[in-house]
Design an enzyme around this catalytic site. Sequence first.
Site, PDB file in Angstrom:
ATOM      1  N   GLY A  92       0.790  -1.219   0.000  1.00  0.00           N
ATOM      2  CA  GLY A  92       0.000   0.000   0.000  1.00  0.00           C
ATOM      3  C   GLY A  92       0.821   1.266   0.000  1.00  0.00           C
ATOM      4  O   GLY A  92       0.302   2.348  -0.295  1.00  0.00           O
ATOM      5  N   ARG A  93       2.098   1.159   0.332  1.00  0.00           N
ATOM      6  CA  ARG A  93       2.955   2.347   0.311  1.00  0.00           C
ATOM      7  C   ARG A  93       4.382   2.006  -0.122  1.00  0.00           C
ATOM      8  O   ARG A  93       5.337   2.671   0.263  1.00  0.00           O
ATOM      9  CB  ARG A  93       2.971   3.035   1.673  1.00  0.00           C
ATOM     10  CG  ARG A  93       3.478   2.169   2.824  1.00  0.00           C
ATOM     11  CD  ARG A  93       3.674   3.011   4.059  1.00  0.00           C
ATOM     12  NE  ARG A  93       4.102   2.217   5.196  1.00  0.00           N
ATOM     13  CZ  ARG A  93       4.619   2.730   6.306  1.00  0.00           C
ATOM     14  NH1 ARG A  93       4.785   4.028   6.404  1.00  0.00           N
ATOM     15  NH2 ARG A  93       4.974   1.954   7.305  1.00  0.00           N
ATOM     16  N   LYS A 113      10.048   2.071  -0.177  1.00  0.00           N
ATOM     17  CA  LYS A 113       8.976   2.267   0.794  1.00  0.00           C
ATOM     18  C   LYS A 113       8.656   3.761   0.899  1.00  0.00           C
ATOM     19  O   LYS A 113       9.558   4.581   1.000  1.00  0.00           O
ATOM     20  CB  LYS A 113       9.423   1.731   2.155  1.00  0.00           C
ATOM     21  CG  LYS A 113       8.318   1.521   3.165  1.00  0.00           C
ATOM     22  CD  LYS A 113       8.842   0.735   4.347  1.00  0.00           C
ATOM     23  CE  LYS A 113       7.755   0.451   5.364  1.00  0.00           C
ATOM     24  NZ  LYS A 113       8.265  -0.357   6.497  1.00  0.00           N
ATOM     25  N   ASP A 125      -2.391   7.404   2.196  1.00  0.00           N
ATOM     26  CA  ASP A 125      -1.632   8.277   1.295  1.00  0.00           C
ATOM     27  C   ASP A 125      -0.435   7.594   0.634  1.00  0.00           C
ATOM     28  O   ASP A 125       0.184   8.148  -0.270  1.00  0.00           O
ATOM     29  CB  ASP A 125      -1.169   9.540   2.020  1.00  0.00           C
ATOM     30  CG  ASP A 125      -0.336   9.252   3.260  1.00  0.00           C
ATOM     31  OD1 ASP A 125       0.318   8.192   3.328  1.00  0.00           O
ATOM     32  OD2 ASP A 125      -0.326  10.105   4.176  1.00  0.00           O
ATOM     33  N   ASP A 252       1.087 -11.308   7.035  1.00  0.00           N
ATOM     34  CA  ASP A 252       1.546 -10.508   5.899  1.00  0.00           C
ATOM     35  C   ASP A 252       2.872  -9.827   6.195  1.00  0.00           C
ATOM     36  O   ASP A 252       3.476  -9.229   5.299  1.00  0.00           O
ATOM     37  CB  ASP A 252       0.494  -9.470   5.510  1.00  0.00           C
ATOM     38  CG  ASP A 252       0.139  -8.529   6.654  1.00  0.00           C
ATOM     39  OD1 ASP A 252      -0.430  -9.010   7.653  1.00  0.00           O
ATOM     40  OD2 ASP A 252       0.435  -7.323   6.562  1.00  0.00           O
ATOM     41  N   ASP A 262       9.317  -5.430   7.673  1.00  0.00           N
ATOM     42  CA  ASP A 262       8.154  -4.633   8.041  1.00  0.00           C
ATOM     43  C   ASP A 262       8.285  -4.131   9.477  1.00  0.00           C
ATOM     44  O   ASP A 262       7.498  -4.464  10.357  1.00  0.00           O
ATOM     45  CB  ASP A 262       6.862  -5.424   7.837  1.00  0.00           C
ATOM     46  CG  ASP A 262       6.473  -5.462   6.366  1.00  0.00           C
ATOM     47  OD1 ASP A 262       7.223  -4.900   5.543  1.00  0.00           O
ATOM     48  OD2 ASP A 262       5.429  -6.042   6.034  1.00  0.00           O
TER      49      ASP A 262
END
EC number: 2.7.7.-
Length: 486
Positions: A92-93, A113, A125, A252, A262
Amino acid sequence: MKSLDQLNYHHTYADLGSSLSSRVDPTPLHAPYLIHTNHRLATKLGIDIKSADNEVLTQLLSGQGILDSWSPIAMKYTGHQFGQYNPDLGDGRGLLLTEFVDDTGNKWDLHLKGSGQTPYSRGADGRAVIRSSVREYLVSAAMDGLGIPTTQALALSGAKTPVQRENIESAATLLRVAPSHVRFGHFEYLFYSGQHTEIQALADYIIHWHMPELEDLNDKYAAFFQQVTKSTATMIAHWQVYGFCHGVMNTDNMSILGLTFDYGPFAFLDTYLSKHICNHSDYSGRYAFHQQPGIGQWNLSALGYALSSLIDSKQIEASLQAYSSHIQAEYRRLMRARFGFTTERENDPELINSCLDLMEKLGLDFHFTLRILSETGPNNWSDAELNNSLNKPEFTTWLRDYEKRILLDYQNDHERQKAMQGVNPKYILRTHLAQETIQQVENGQFDILDTWLAVLANPFIEHSCPSHWSLPPRSDQKGICLSCSS
């Protein structure tokens, strides 16, 4: 050494098909600037980053442009978040900018990232901020220096693009490097969406590039799961030995190669607290420090279920059962080394566990206490100058048993101290130190990252750096909890 435009680029993951990714270009940042590059990592990868034009590098990191040989994609995956399956996940980013194969035949992902929105941003965003990016830049170096399997970070940039978090912050990007960014959640996505042919293709892909020794086996998929299970156990054993709290062990966020990645809310233990929670969103304590080994097995069982079209249930269960014995054996091996034991004795686990219990009961600092043991001999353990870490009555009793134990392995105590200093860090990336560094970087003091990367590359030896980096935190600096935006 090769410049960025000379690397042997590939797009092996994109070649698996459009169901696993979407083609997306980075969204440019406003007024970008280069904060830091990891020259040590660049050298390891065979990349000549030193001679790269800073302006060109900044443009590539900030989304202003990409090389013609790149083809950025956002990966699609799903996963279990705090125990609940979420089908609406993916990069997502971040974007997998490209892949390259080095001169030794190893494949590496370049992943950006904070690159902007993707089809998987879920309304967010798609940005990262300096705060979280500096934290990940440092911790990936810290984990590597400690010998803990991890993704790494090659470069860090900032920009004047405003980003709304709890407050308005400045945007940043982090160029992350790993052999693969495939997660447990990739296989879960294919399984729950009924793409069973693609499950086999993805497993074959990982085996081909990262486990080639398995390719010709009759039971290669069972061996694949067994290897994932073992590498995950090895990784988490290292976490427990060095007091690392991940904070968000969703499936995930679990690497298929057993790499830590992550980094959101994470922490290294200060005072030894077995039930420490570093993520203030973890209301139930699901991912507390002492829960991590069990959660690792739970996540592996979720992966095993997703692989059930390839592997017999009995083989899956056998690998899951082997996980417990492997993580225990690896933990004991590494922890014996931290305590200076060169041989394995029947009572070692009891002696080590009683020490940890005393640390927790007496409020002792985990890393500092073991470092003191590594820098002093038995004759000095009762010295009041040792910051009251070892001269508490109950701990003094334990020290007498410990002294008897080390005499079984050493005739010369200096040999024990030297061995222990090689595995007990003098410097650890504590949460308050990371926060202190973030503030300096936000104020334009980028050189502090040079000092930190040198320290974290070998945290076991003395460095020319601020003296408080090697000391425990003050009481008001302990036990800081972070959020997922941290």
